[in-house]
Design an enzyme around this catalytic site. Sequence first.
Site, short mmCIF file in Angstrom:
data_model
loop_
_atom_site.label_atom_id
_atom_site.label_comp_id
_atom_site.label_asym_id
_atom_site.label_seq_id
_atom_site.Cartn_x
_atom_site.Cartn_y
_atom_site.Cartn_z
N LYS A 32 0.83 -1.20 0.00
CA LYS A 32 0.00 0.00 0.00
C LYS A 32 0.87 1.26 0.00
CE LYS A 32 -3.82 -0.21 2.17
NZ LYS A 32 -4.87 -0.32 3.19
N ARG A 103 -3.66 3.05 8.53
CA ARG A 103 -3.93 1.74 7.92
C ARG A 103 -2.66 0.90 7.88
NH1 ARG A 103 -7.05 5.28 4.52
NH2 ARG A 103 -9.24 4.62 4.30
N GLY A 112 -8.32 -7.00 4.70
CA GLY A 112 -9.12 -7.17 5.90
C GLY A 112 -8.42 -7.89 7.03
N MET A 114 -5.65 -6.97 8.75
CA MET A 114 -5.10 -6.14 9.81
C MET A 114 -5.98 -4.91 10.01
SD MET A 114 -1.05 -6.70 9.13
CE MET A 114 -1.22 -6.51 7.37
N ARG A 376 -3.88 -1.47 -5.97
CA ARG A 376 -3.07 -2.67 -5.81
C ARG A 376 -3.46 -3.62 -6.94
NH1 ARG A 376 -6.10 -4.40 -0.22
NH2 ARG A 376 -8.16 -4.79 -1.09
N HIS A 490 -16.19 -7.72 2.24
CA HIS A 490 -15.12 -8.57 2.78
C HIS A 490 -15.27 -10.01 2.30
CE1 HIS A 490 -13.45 -11.35 5.82
NE2 HIS A 490 -12.43 -10.53 5.77
N ARG A 596 2.20 -46.52 -7.29
CA ARG A 596 2.36 -47.23 -6.01
C ARG A 596 1.63 -48.57 -6.10
NH1 ARG A 596 1.13 -41.32 -4.01
NH2 ARG A 596 -0.24 -41.66 -5.78
N GLU A 779 15.29 -42.04 -0.61
CA GLU A 779 14.45 -41.53 0.47
C GLU A 779 15.07 -41.76 1.85
OE1 GLU A 779 10.70 -43.70 0.18
OE2 GLU A 779 11.76 -45.27 -0.91
N SER A 798 14.92 -41.33 -8.29
CA SER A 798 13.72 -40.53 -8.02
C SER A 798 13.70 -40.25 -6.52
CB SER A 798 12.45 -41.28 -8.43
OG SER A 798 11.31 -40.49 -8.14
N GLY A 800 12.21 -39.56 -3.18
CA GLY A 800 10.94 -39.64 -2.46
C GLY A 800 11.00 -38.66 -1.30
N THR A 801 10.66 -37.41 -1.56
CA THR A 801 10.90 -36.35 -0.57
C THR A 801 9.97 -36.44 0.64
OG1 THR A 801 9.52 -34.88 -1.92
CG2 THR A 801 11.92 -34.71 -2.19
N ASN A 802 8.88 -37.21 0.53
CA ASN A 802 8.03 -37.38 1.72
C ASN A 802 8.80 -38.12 2.82
OD1 ASN A 802 6.07 -36.26 0.11
ND2 ASN A 802 4.97 -38.16 -0.23
N ASP A 803 9.31 -39.31 2.47
CA ASP A 803 10.06 -40.09 3.46
C ASP A 803 11.42 -39.46 3.76
OD1 ASP A 803 8.14 -41.90 3.94
OD2 ASP A 803 9.06 -43.58 2.89
N CYS A 865 9.37 -37.50 -6.79
CA CYS A 865 8.00 -38.01 -6.85
C CYS A 865 7.24 -37.83 -5.53
CB CYS A 865 7.99 -39.49 -7.26
SG CYS A 865 8.85 -40.57 -6.11
N TYR A 885 12.85 -33.98 -13.94
CA TYR A 885 11.39 -33.92 -13.87
C TYR A 885 10.92 -33.86 -12.43
CZ TYR A 885 11.34 -38.92 -12.60
OH TYR A 885 11.53 -40.11 -11.96
#
Length: 909
Positions: A32, A103, A112, A114, A376, A490, A596, A779, A798, A800-803, A865, A885
């Site tokens: 702003k 503001r 809305g 703050m 904005r 709002h 899987r 992983e 590949s 396995g970023t979760n594990d 993956c 990829y």
Amino acid sequence: MEVMEAKKTRIYSFGDKTADGNRTMKNLLGGKGANLAEMSAIGIPVPPGFTISTEVCTEYNELGDAAVKDLLKEDLKQAVAKVEKIMGASFGNDKDPLLLSVRSGARVSMPGMMDTVLNLGLNDVSVVGLAQKTGNERFAWDSYRRFIQMYGSVVMGLKPESKEDMDPFEEVIDHLKDKRNISLDTDFTIQDLKDLVYDFKDIIHKRTGLDFPTNPWEQLWGSIVAVFNSWNGNRALYYRKMHGYPADWGTAVNVQAMVFGNMGDNSGTGVCFTRDAGTGENQFNGEYLINAQGEDVVAGVRTPQQITKVGSKRWAELARVDEKARVEFYPSLEELMPEMYAELNAYQQQLEDHYRDMQDMEFTIQAGKMWILQTRNGKRTGAAMVKIAMDLLKEGMISEEEAMLLIEPYKLDELLHPVFDPKAIKKANIIAQGLPASPGAATGQIVFFADEADKFRNTILVRVETSPEDLEGMNKARGILTARGGMTSHAAVVARGIGKCCVSGAGALKINYKERKFEVDGKEFHEGEWLSINGTTGNIIEGKVATKDPELSGEFGELMTLSDKFSKMVVRTNADTPKEAAIARSFGAEGIGLTRTEHMFFESDRIRAMREMILARHEKGRRKALRMLLPMQREDFEGIFEAMDGLPVTIRLLDPPLHEFVPHQLATQKELAEEMHISLTAVKTKVHELEEFNPMLGHRGCRLGNTYPEITEMQTRAIIEAALNVKERGIKVFPEIMIPLVGTLEEYEAQEEVIRSTAKEIFEERGDTVEFMVGTMIEVPRAAIIADKIAEKADFFSFGTNDLTQMTYGYSRDDAAKFMPIYLKKGILHADPFQVVDREGVGALVKMGTEKGRSAKPNLKVGVCGEHGGDPSSVEFFCGIGLNYVSCSPFRVPIARISAAQANIKFGC
């Protein structure tokens, strides 16, 4: 000679066609403040003022109130003096008072979230002086009662005592309206307004034990502190968490000279958009109110009128108001004040041309003079976002690269989900009509309070009007319906920003919070009953309405084609069924990065064979059960290969521990014993044997395959035979067999030997071959460390970023919810590492594993993956470290494609 350190600039002034800042300084001045400075510099009529930087907010959080007050004291006086000089009035003067607005202004738009205070600087003496100066006593007392109400709420903390209670100030207003038998604030007499002032002060004293402050400088500092504090308020915290904004950004504070839209019938205020925020249509639109202040428009206190003649006629159709009544009671600004409209129209075009994007503007007309209060880049729906970007490109206003960067990848998700089925809509009972505030379709059970938005699985949040405190509930609800407010209320602005279906301004609804019901034309609808809303038409429909998949616009296809021009990184999908594969391919997936196989075993006709294999006492029994599973697996793979004709398919071998496949309930164990013709004791004993203290680190992945190589044999046979079968039908197939959870080279080699020897056996049996690859899922942190050794054998990696995230942090995804919200709130973590990749830890392992792997095999194909493959920030990181990829769920494929293109545009990766 000692060098004097330059004094730090904390306040930046603007006004009278000059400014200390510009639009490139959003991090310091907030969005702003930066735009106010920019508009002032290019000659837009902006009320003069100044911005206290975001750095001061950080200082306030670190040093506290008193220290920062002392730091700002002199600069604040000088900044106010500049405003006084431009406006020709004095702050704190009893006879000619300069009034101010205060503001917030974060570096990104947080509508809305703050706090704001208007008409600051009035007291019992200066209100009389203002009345005499302007010759408008009603205006002066109206401004004073508004100021006390806002200051009391925002700075002194007067709120409803419970969710069923009204705002204490609004309760007094409603009581007076009932007593006087009036409905609008503009119907109050001067004496009414004076009574409200004294009643408000009395409420403040009774509730807080404090008197309303009369010193304007005390009022100003109290308001500045309130804005700083609101950065860490509950609704701002939730909004930041929802959008991933860091806590250390802070907010700027914008202080401006007040201009007044409540000075009579030649004054007004409004909000406008240079293009339609719902559809993206190139049509100037917005809403305004005569004799009102800005908060009235967005708060829904009165139903606003349309700015343009075209919009006004459209609104009249939706609200079922005939043309004669529309012109008499709801004229557009274009019709009512043609000169003011023409000036506003010129400014909106100038600002869109200058910023080269759709603008969201606020304006005030004070006694026939136009002021622009802010601009904005406007919040917009996903559909509007795509159309606006492609239209601006076709109009020659922006380049292809700029069009791509106008896209917020996550908002594409809005375009890929169901809308109402036209056949079902024909039979629907429309009970009321509101304004189409945010497009889409929503069906759910009625709830009336935001903190109960998850009371049922699917909910419609029904409110008289929403407030910033309702944000979390609005996000959880399937749709939002309000009785008050217009297209810029709002509810409407927030709903469009978060992609929620919303219908606003449904005045026919009589809502009763205490009894948890609303009434329309004499019929009652209670909490828990089903309701449907159409955010595209404004229809409110009784009961459930069936939905259908959306039809994507031509602009969406153009955008996706454009993204391919700039993206170097391929996007694949995680898909376990032919249907998922087909959906992902329709969205542009260039292969499957993760299938899987365990998900295929849970269907009723397969789980029995899987359990028989697990319960077998020896290899012969396991092989017998696996022979039953083989044709089922083979059939699954054939369907997936067909769906991905010509594209690579990565299939992960069995990964989860065996205990996930056995029954843990006594009744199910009894059924299994009977089916298998064995004792219940035998079943219970085997289930007990399979229990693990930490299954994530237990007997799973390649450990399972190396313990029971016959499982790997069966899965390899199913994959290779399926590939040969579809090859015979003329389908091109590129299978990639992925070994999960490898931590040592020897683990990989043992599984690879089983796979390749089984494939060789099949090729000899069939007299035919098919090309295939064998790789691994990285992983386990150790695998990333020894990636160069593994790469000498593996065809691909590949991640396995979760594990990998679980093992790197030592966090369990299943249990992290117990502490994750607290960690995020306290700033111990800046983002959930299961949603946004941790670049310093997990990301460093991915980078190291990739570099080490390619040091041994330069052309090694590397992908991701995990769920991070569909997160824009994570995709940007993976692109930057040179991955081939990413793979993600089908509906996130377009998000990943755009993210990959944007990463290349920004960083050349």
